[in-house]
Design a protein around this motif. Structure first.
Motif, short mmCIF file in Angstrom:
data_model
loop_
_atom_site.label_atom_id
_atom_site.label_comp_id
_atom_site.label_asym_id
_atom_site.label_seq_id
_atom_site.Cartn_x
_atom_site.Cartn_y
_atom_site.Cartn_z
N PHE A 137 35.08 37.35 81.29
CA PHE A 137 35.84 36.96 82.57
C PHE A 137 36.39 38.46 83.08
N LEU A 138 36.58 39.39 82.27
CA LEU A 138 37.19 40.67 82.95
C LEU A 138 36.11 41.71 82.70
N HIS A 139 36.46 42.69 83.49
CA HIS A 139 35.45 43.94 83.31
C HIS A 139 35.38 44.42 81.98
N GLN A 140 34.20 45.04 82.04
CA GLN A 140 33.41 45.18 80.44
C GLN A 140 34.31 46.33 79.71
N ASP A 141 34.94 47.15 80.45
CA ASP A 141 35.75 48.51 79.95
C ASP A 141 37.10 48.25 79.45
N GLU A 142 37.47 46.94 79.70
CA GLU A 142 38.96 46.62 79.54
C GLU A 142 39.21 46.49 78.01
N ARG A 143 38.29 46.26 76.96
CA ARG A 143 38.52 46.19 75.72
C ARG A 143 39.48 45.12 75.32
N MET A 144 39.41 43.90 75.92
CA MET A 144 40.59 42.91 75.91
C MET A 144 40.63 42.61 74.47
N LEU A 145 39.64 42.16 73.87
CA LEU A 145 39.92 41.66 72.29
C LEU A 145 40.51 42.66 71.51
N ASP A 146 40.06 44.17 71.73
CA ASP A 146 40.58 44.93 70.84
C ASP A 146 42.21 44.91 70.92
N GLN A 147 42.47 45.02 72.19
CA GLN A 147 44.08 44.94 72.56
C GLN A 147 44.57 43.73 71.89
N VAL A 148 44.22 42.50 72.03
CA VAL A 148 44.63 41.36 71.38
C VAL A 148 44.93 41.53 70.01
N PHE A 149 43.74 41.76 69.33
CA PHE A 149 43.95 42.11 67.71
C PHE A 149 44.79 43.01 67.27
N ALA A 150 45.11 44.27 68.24
CA ALA A 150 46.17 45.17 67.87
C ALA A 150 47.29 44.50 67.82
N LEU A 151 47.80 43.71 69.05
CA LEU A 151 48.99 43.20 69.16
C LEU A 151 49.29 42.12 68.05
N PHE A 152 48.35 41.37 67.91
CA PHE A 152 48.43 40.44 66.62
C PHE A 152 48.69 40.93 65.34
N HIS A 153 47.86 42.20 65.16
CA HIS A 153 48.40 42.91 64.07
C HIS A 153 49.87 43.39 63.82
N GLU A 154 50.19 43.91 64.86
CA GLU A 154 51.60 44.22 64.99
C GLU A 154 52.64 43.04 64.90
N ILE A 155 52.31 41.85 65.34
CA ILE A 155 53.29 40.74 65.29
C ILE A 155 53.29 40.28 63.92
N LEU A 156 52.21 40.34 63.25
CA LEU A 156 52.09 39.84 61.95
C LEU A 156 52.42 40.86 60.90
N LEU A 157 52.21 42.10 61.09
CA LEU A 157 52.60 43.07 59.88
C LEU A 157 53.37 44.16 60.27
N GLN A 158 53.95 44.22 61.74
CA GLN A 158 55.01 45.28 61.84
C GLN A 158 55.98 44.53 62.45
N PRO A 159 56.81 43.60 62.00
CA PRO A 159 57.94 42.99 62.57
C PRO A 159 59.08 43.79 62.88
N LYS A 160 60.36 43.45 63.62
CA LYS A 160 61.18 44.15 63.86
C LYS A 160 62.04 44.01 62.63
N ALA A 161 61.71 44.91 61.38
CA ALA A 161 62.59 44.95 60.31
C ALA A 161 62.84 46.57 59.86
N SER A 162 63.59 46.83 59.10
CA SER A 162 63.76 48.11 58.48
C SER A 162 64.50 47.91 57.07
N GLU A 163 63.94 48.87 56.26
CA GLU A 163 64.30 49.12 54.94
C GLU A 163 64.36 47.80 54.24
N GLY A 164 63.46 46.97 54.39
CA GLY A 164 63.31 45.78 53.68
C GLY A 164 64.10 44.80 54.29
N SER A 165 64.34 44.74 55.41
CA SER A 165 65.33 43.64 55.69
C SER A 165 65.20 43.35 57.28
#
Length: 429
Positions: free
Chosen positions: A101-129
């Motif tokens: 439903f969006l413009h073809q060049d927006e690569r929406m799903l790629d951005q969504v998967f990138a953010l999901f990756h961030e939420i899942l694998l790069q949480p707000k944490a440092s030095e194992g805590s």
């Protein structure tokens, strides 16, 4: 006919389930992590959804994360815990507008998967805590959630019924956690639990919507191909047959008594008679025309509410009723009489057909919601079976009156729990 087809691709690290459908205007991405229920890990796992939604490495505040979700056309994020049978399941969900439903060049799903990756694998944490101040804040939030169960007497009574009924089984574990375990939890211990989930729990990824399966497979491999050594598989329910019925009466300052009963059905989702159990439950206490509703609540006016439900992966049937405290013995007898009548086949053929229609309607309602479809398909992972949704519909339709009587004959009362007010003796002490 549902028209839902699941494409499953298995990798060493996870299983990918793609459900292409033009039925919805959004795309659903769901990731489920499964492990065994455990008292030692339950409270730390209960804390994780609060922490993981408060920020990531690139979006370090809750506000910045929400802004990023808004930028993705108001993408919706949720994380929660549940127990299914003797499995602890942590579920991550994102719902986004379909990029068609969006413009073809927006690569929406790629951005969504990138953010999901961030939420899942790069949480707000440092030095194992995780951040200690954030952990303390969210511990207080979880504390209030746990305490609220005690204030909601119906939920409390159900929790206490399971405590007593399944005391020696993993199913008794509270998926929302325990107050007494909160104090010892810190940023390091909950982060260690997070890493255990990411690296060791069974992982299933569901993508549902008007999607290109080849594109989805590439995106999942791009963003979720990380090192894992998962050894968890769905646990099979332990079927316990107790020799005597346990009866527990608890006194609190309540106006309305809560009479809850637990039965063993010895039937779970994977069993051939599971669909007969669905019809039995509808006739017994699942719908307004059921025996519990008509006889306990309406005819004898013993209950403010009276209903039943079953646990698909543990083999339990649970009866709930709210009664006047002085009606305990009478209500108990009449509830159990309804089960005996089911065993004796004291119900009409027309009631069976009406119940089948209502069960089918519930099924179709679930299929009208993307999350309902995912949950339905995940049942099959838990049960180690594979069926198309249309096969389930046909099995409901073929249930006979004899099937319902046969399933009723298997059901055994295990535990009676009654939450009531203080007796005169208690008040005079």
């Amino acid at each position: 006919m549902s028209g839902i087809i699941e494409e499953k691709i298995s990798y060493p690290e996870y299983d990918l389930h793609i459900i292409p459908t033009k039925k919805f205007k959004t795309t659903i991405i769901t990731i489920k992590f499964l492990s065994s229920l455990s008292r030692e890990t339950a409270t730390k796992k209960a804390l994780l959804p609060f922490l993981l939604q408060k920020g990531t490495r690139n979006n370090p505040t809750e506000r910045s994360l929400r802004i990023r979700l808004d930028e993705l056309y108001d993408a919706q994020l949720s994380i929660d815990n549940a127990k299914k049978g003797e499995n602890h399941i942590t579920t991550f969900r994102m719902e986004v507008i379909n990029e068609r439903f969006l413009h073809q060049d927006e690569r929406m799903l790629d951005q969504v998967f990138a953010l999901f990756h961030e939420i899942l694998l790069q949480p707000k944490a440092s030095e194992g805590s995780f951040d200690s101040k954030l952990v303390q804040k969210e511990k207080r939030t979880l504390e209030q959630k746990i305490k609220s169960v005690v204030d909601q007497k119906m939920s409390y009574a159900n929790m206490r019924l399971i405590d007593e009924m399944c005391r020696e089984e993993p199913y008794h574990v509270h998926v929302h956690g325990y107050l007494e375990d909160l104090e010892s939890i810190n940023g390091s211990s909950v982060y260690e639990q997070y890493r255990e989930m990411i690296e060791r729990d069974r992982m299933d990824i569901y993508v549902l919507g008007d999607v290109d399966p080849e594109q989805i497979e590439k995106l999942v491999q791009k963003y979720f191909q990380f090192r894992r050594t998962s050894d968890h598989q769905p646990a099979s329910a332990r079927m316990i047959r107790n020799e005597s019925v346990k009866e527990v009466i608890e006194h609190q300052d309540v106006q309305q008594g809560k009479l809850h009963m637990g039965f063993r059905t010895f039937t779970t989702y994977k069993d051939p008679d599971y669909f007969a159990l669905q019809i039995f439950n509808g006739l017994f206490g699942g719908f307004p025309h059921s025996k519990l509703f008509v006889n306990v609540r309406e005819k004898h006016q013993l209950a403010y509410y009276a209903s039943s439900r079953f646990e698909s992966h543990k083999g339990l049937l649970l009866v709930f009723s709210g009664i006047a405290p002085e009606q305990y013995e009478k209500a108990k007898v009449i509830i159990l009489k309804q089960l005996e009548e089911m065993k004796d086949g004291q119900f009409r053929d027309i009631d069976v057909e009406e119940t089948k229609k209502l069960v089918l309607h519930q099924f179709k309602e679930a299929m009208d919601h993307p999350y309902g479809i995912v949950e339905l398909l995940y049942h099959q992972v838990l049960a180690h079976i594979q069926q198309q949704p249309d096969d389930l519909l046909s099995q409901i339709q073929t249930v006979t009156r004899k099937d319902v009587v046969d399933i009723a004959d298997k059901i055994q009362l295990d535990t009676i729990y009654f939450l009531t007010n203080h007796s005169e003796e208690d008040q005079n002490e």
